[in-house]
Scaffold this motif. Structure first.
Motif, PDB file in Angstrom:
ATOM      1  N   THR A  95      -2.441  19.621  15.628  1.00  0.00           N
ATOM      2  CA  THR A  95      -1.923  20.233  14.410  1.00  0.00           C
ATOM      3  C   THR A  95      -2.831  21.370  13.980  1.00  0.00           C
ATOM      4  OG1 THR A  95      -3.088  18.594  13.073  1.00  0.00           O
ATOM      5  CG2 THR A  95      -0.786  18.134  13.579  1.00  0.00           C
ATOM      6  N   ALA A  96      -2.230  22.395  13.453  1.00  0.00           N
ATOM      7  CA  ALA A  96      -2.950  23.542  12.902  1.00  0.00           C
ATOM      8  C   ALA A  96      -3.976  24.107  13.882  1.00  0.00           C
ATOM      9  CB  ALA A  96      -3.613  23.168  11.579  1.00  0.00           C
ATOM     10  N   GLY A  97      -3.620  24.138  15.180  1.00  0.00           N
ATOM     11  CA  GLY A  97      -4.505  24.733  16.168  1.00  0.00           C
ATOM     12  C   GLY A  97      -5.690  23.882  16.578  1.00  0.00           C
ATOM     13  N   ASN A  98      -5.760  22.646  16.111  1.00  0.00           N
ATOM     14  CA  ASN A  98      -6.853  21.741  16.486  1.00  0.00           C
ATOM     15  C   ASN A  98      -6.657  21.262  17.924  1.00  0.00           C
ATOM     16  OD1 ASN A  98      -8.207  21.757  13.959  1.00  0.00           O
ATOM     17  ND2 ASN A  98      -6.631  20.392  13.156  1.00  0.00           N
ATOM     18  N   PRO A  99      -7.737  20.785  18.561  1.00  0.00           N
ATOM     19  CA  PRO A  99      -7.594  20.255  19.926  1.00  0.00           C
ATOM     20  C   PRO A  99      -6.641  19.067  19.967  1.00  0.00           C
ATOM     21  CG  PRO A  99      -9.913  20.484  19.318  1.00  0.00           C
ATOM     22  CD  PRO A  99      -9.103  20.742  18.083  1.00  0.00           C
ATOM     23  N   VAL A 100      -6.032  18.859  21.110  1.00  0.00           N
ATOM     24  CA  VAL A 100      -5.110  17.735  21.295  1.00  0.00           C
ATOM     25  C   VAL A 100      -5.902  16.429  21.246  1.00  0.00           C
ATOM     26  CG1 VAL A 100      -3.543  16.608  22.921  1.00  0.00           C
ATOM     27  CG2 VAL A 100      -3.491  19.091  22.657  1.00  0.00           C
ATOM     28  N   GLU A 101      -5.377  15.456  20.500  1.00  0.00           N
ATOM     29  CA  GLU A 101      -5.997  14.136  20.457  1.00  0.00           C
ATOM     30  C   GLU A 101      -4.932  13.074  20.669  1.00  0.00           C
ATOM     31  OE1 GLU A 101      -7.407  12.362  16.718  1.00  0.00           O
ATOM     32  OE2 GLU A 101      -6.455  14.015  15.670  1.00  0.00           O
ATOM     33  N   LEU A 102      -5.336  11.947  21.254  1.00  0.00           N
ATOM     34  CA  LEU A 102      -4.435  10.829  21.488  1.00  0.00           C
ATOM     35  C   LEU A 102      -4.473   9.918  20.274  1.00  0.00           C
ATOM     36  CD1 LEU A 102      -2.540   9.361  23.447  1.00  0.00           C
ATOM     37  CD2 LEU A 102      -4.529   8.111  24.282  1.00  0.00           C
ATOM     38  N   ILE A 103      -3.304   9.646  19.709  1.00  0.00           N
ATOM     39  CA  ILE A 103      -3.227   8.723  18.580  1.00  0.00           C
ATOM     40  C   ILE A 103      -2.258   7.594  18.931  1.00  0.00           C
ATOM     41  CG2 ILE A 103      -3.798  10.468  16.844  1.00  0.00           C
ATOM     42  CD1 ILE A 103      -0.832  10.506  16.065  1.00  0.00           C
ATOM     43  N   HIS A 104      -2.469   6.450  18.310  1.00  0.00           N
ATOM     44  CA  HIS A 104      -1.634   5.270  18.514  1.00  0.00           C
ATOM     45  C   HIS A 104      -1.016   4.920  17.166  1.00  0.00           C
ATOM     46  CE1 HIS A 104      -3.813   4.920  22.285  1.00  0.00           C
ATOM     47  NE2 HIS A 104      -4.923   5.017  21.592  1.00  0.00           N
ATOM     48  N   LEU A 105       0.304   4.811  17.141  1.00  0.00           N
ATOM     49  CA  LEU A 105       1.017   4.526  15.899  1.00  0.00           C
ATOM     50  C   LEU A 105       1.864   3.270  16.048  1.00  0.00           C
ATOM     51  CD1 LEU A 105       2.435   8.087  15.154  1.00  0.00           C
ATOM     52  CD2 LEU A 105       0.441   7.033  14.103  1.00  0.00           C
ATOM     53  N   GLN A 106       1.832   2.427  15.037  1.00  0.00           N
ATOM     54  CA  GLN A 106       2.793   1.338  14.932  1.00  0.00           C
ATOM     55  C   GLN A 106       3.853   1.853  13.970  1.00  0.00           C
ATOM     56  OE1 GLN A 106       1.182  -2.346  13.542  1.00  0.00           O
ATOM     57  NE2 GLN A 106       2.979  -3.492  14.181  1.00  0.00           N
ATOM     58  N   PHE A 107       5.117   1.772  14.354  1.00  0.00           N
ATOM     59  CA  PHE A 107       6.148   2.390  13.532  1.00  0.00           C
ATOM     60  C   PHE A 107       7.314   1.456  13.251  1.00  0.00           C
ATOM     61  CE2 PHE A 107       7.492   3.215  17.858  1.00  0.00           C
ATOM     62  CZ  PHE A 107       8.863   3.012  17.814  1.00  0.00           C
ATOM     63  N   ALA A 108       8.014   1.780  12.175  1.00  0.00           N
ATOM     64  CA  ALA A 108       9.266   1.110  11.813  1.00  0.00           C
ATOM     65  C   ALA A 108      10.211   2.185  11.311  1.00  0.00           C
ATOM     66  CB  ALA A 108       9.034   0.064  10.734  1.00  0.00           C
ATOM     67  N   LEU A 109      11.416   2.190  11.841  1.00  0.00           N
ATOM     68  CA  LEU A 109      12.443   3.142  11.433  1.00  0.00           C
ATOM     69  C   LEU A 109      13.685   2.363  11.013  1.00  0.00           C
ATOM     70  CD1 LEU A 109      12.189   5.564  14.501  1.00  0.00           C
ATOM     71  CD2 LEU A 109      10.981   5.757  12.350  1.00  0.00           C
ATOM     72  N   VAL A 110      14.330   2.803   9.958  1.00  0.00           N
ATOM     73  CA  VAL A 110      15.581   2.199   9.512  1.00  0.00           C
ATOM     74  C   VAL A 110      16.664   3.266   9.652  1.00  0.00           C
ATOM     75  CG1 VAL A 110      16.842   1.132   7.606  1.00  0.00           C
ATOM     76  CG2 VAL A 110      14.396   0.659   7.906  1.00  0.00           C
ATOM     77  N   TRP A 111      17.724   2.909  10.378  1.00  0.00           N
ATOM     78  CA  TRP A 111      18.828   3.816  10.653  1.00  0.00           C
ATOM     79  C   TRP A 111      20.104   3.298  10.000  1.00  0.00           C
ATOM     80  CZ3 TRP A 111      17.820   8.163  13.555  1.00  0.00           C
ATOM     81  CH2 TRP A 111      16.615   8.171  14.254  1.00  0.00           C
ATOM     82  N   VAL A 112      20.961   4.213   9.546  1.00  0.00           N
ATOM     83  CA  VAL A 112      22.261   3.869   8.969  1.00  0.00           C
ATOM     84  C   VAL A 112      23.320   4.698   9.689  1.00  0.00           C
ATOM     85  CG1 VAL A 112      23.670   3.873   6.879  1.00  0.00           C
ATOM     86  CG2 VAL A 112      21.242   3.364   6.730  1.00  0.00           C
ATOM     87  N   LYS A 113      24.398   4.057  10.068  1.00  0.00           N
ATOM     88  CA  LYS A 113      25.482   4.765  10.748  1.00  0.00           C
ATOM     89  C   LYS A 113      26.511   5.205   9.712  1.00  0.00           C
ATOM     90  CE  LYS A 113      27.885   4.449  15.103  1.00  0.00           C
ATOM     91  NZ  LYS A 113      28.220   3.554  16.219  1.00  0.00           N
ATOM     92  N   LYS A 114      26.675   6.525   9.592  1.00  0.00           N
ATOM     93  CA  LYS A 114      27.649   7.097   8.651  1.00  0.00           C
ATOM     94  C   LYS A 114      28.555   8.044   9.412  1.00  0.00           C
ATOM     95  CE  LYS A 114      24.815   7.000   4.476  1.00  0.00           C
ATOM     96  NZ  LYS A 114      24.236   7.803   3.407  1.00  0.00           N
ATOM     97  N   ALA A 115      29.836   7.887   9.219  1.00  0.00           N
ATOM     98  CA  ALA A 115      30.837   8.740   9.879  1.00  0.00           C
ATOM     99  C   ALA A 115      30.610   8.790  11.389  1.00  0.00           C
ATOM    100  CB  ALA A 115      30.827  10.145   9.278  1.00  0.00           C
ATOM    101  N   GLY A 116      30.211   7.644  11.967  1.00  0.00           N
ATOM    102  CA  GLY A 116      30.034   7.547  13.408  1.00  0.00           C
ATOM    103  C   GLY A 116      28.713   8.089  13.936  1.00  0.00           C
ATOM    104  N   LEU A 117      27.833   8.584  13.063  1.00  0.00           N
ATOM    105  CA  LEU A 117      26.551   9.145  13.494  1.00  0.00           C
ATOM    106  C   LEU A 117      25.395   8.363  12.884  1.00  0.00           C
ATOM    107  CD1 LEU A 117      27.353  12.935  12.998  1.00  0.00           C
ATOM    108  CD2 LEU A 117      27.378  11.656  15.145  1.00  0.00           C
ATOM    109  N   TRP A 118      24.364   8.141  13.680  1.00  0.00           N
ATOM    110  CA  TRP A 118      23.169   7.474  13.176  1.00  0.00           C
ATOM    111  C   TRP A 118      22.303   8.470  12.422  1.00  0.00           C
ATOM    112  CZ3 TRP A 118      22.717   2.443  12.959  1.00  0.00           C
ATOM    113  CH2 TRP A 118      23.427   1.646  13.857  1.00  0.00           C
ATOM    114  N   GLN A 119      21.896   8.071  11.209  1.00  0.00           N
ATOM    115  CA  GLN A 119      21.031   8.909  10.378  1.00  0.00           C
ATOM    116  C   GLN A 119      19.779   8.113  10.028  1.00  0.00           C
ATOM    117  OE1 GLN A 119      23.275  10.142   6.966  1.00  0.00           O
ATOM    118  NE2 GLN A 119      24.784  11.239   8.170  1.00  0.00           N
ATOM    119  N   LEU A 120      18.633   8.786  10.117  1.00  0.00           N
ATOM    120  CA  LEU A 120      17.372   8.139   9.791  1.00  0.00           C
ATOM    121  C   LEU A 120      17.257   8.006   8.283  1.00  0.00           C
ATOM    122  CD1 LEU A 120      14.685   7.015  10.820  1.00  0.00           C
ATOM    123  CD2 LEU A 120      13.769   9.340  10.733  1.00  0.00           C
ATOM    124  N   LEU A 121      17.113   6.783   7.806  1.00  0.00           N
ATOM    125  CA  LEU A 121      17.012   6.516   6.380  1.00  0.00           C
ATOM    126  C   LEU A 121      15.551   6.384   5.949  1.00  0.00           C
ATOM    127  CD1 LEU A 121      18.477   5.752   3.707  1.00  0.00           C
ATOM    128  CD2 LEU A 121      18.339   3.374   4.464  1.00  0.00           C
TER     129      LEU A 121
END
Length: 85
Positions: free
Chosen positions: A50-76
């Motif tokens: 980010t912002a021109g900094n050197p590349v670094e390896l990061i580890h993320l634990q994530f949770a995403l909630v999705w909702v299907k509206k009008a046949g398309l999945w949208q990230l909530l």
């Protein structure tokens, strides 16, 4: 839900600032779906810069909630916590 996982992974990466992700690998990923709602959880290893900094390896634990509206999945909701290396 393999094709759903691929779409969700792409959307997760699309939400990152442009040009900031050099590489991403999803681990222990799971998608649970209930009708028009899906919850995606897992770990993502990413090489980021980010912002021109050197590349670094990061580890993320994530949770995403999705909702299907009008046949398309949208990230909530997206939440990610950095796991110390």
């Amino acid at each position: 839900l393999p094709d759903v996982k691929e779409k969700f992974d792409a959307a997760f990466l699309d939400a990152m600032p442009q040009g900031s992700v050099a590489m991403a690998r999803f681990l222990d990923e799971e998608v649970r779906q209930w009708k028009a709602v899906a919850v995606q959880t897992g770990i993502c290893d990413m090489a980021v810069s980010t912002a021109g900094n050197p590349v670094e390896l990061i580890h993320l634990q994530f949770a995403l909630v999705w909702v299907k509206k009008a046949g398309l999945w949208q990230l909530l909701l997206r939440q990610a916590t950095r796991i110390p290396s």
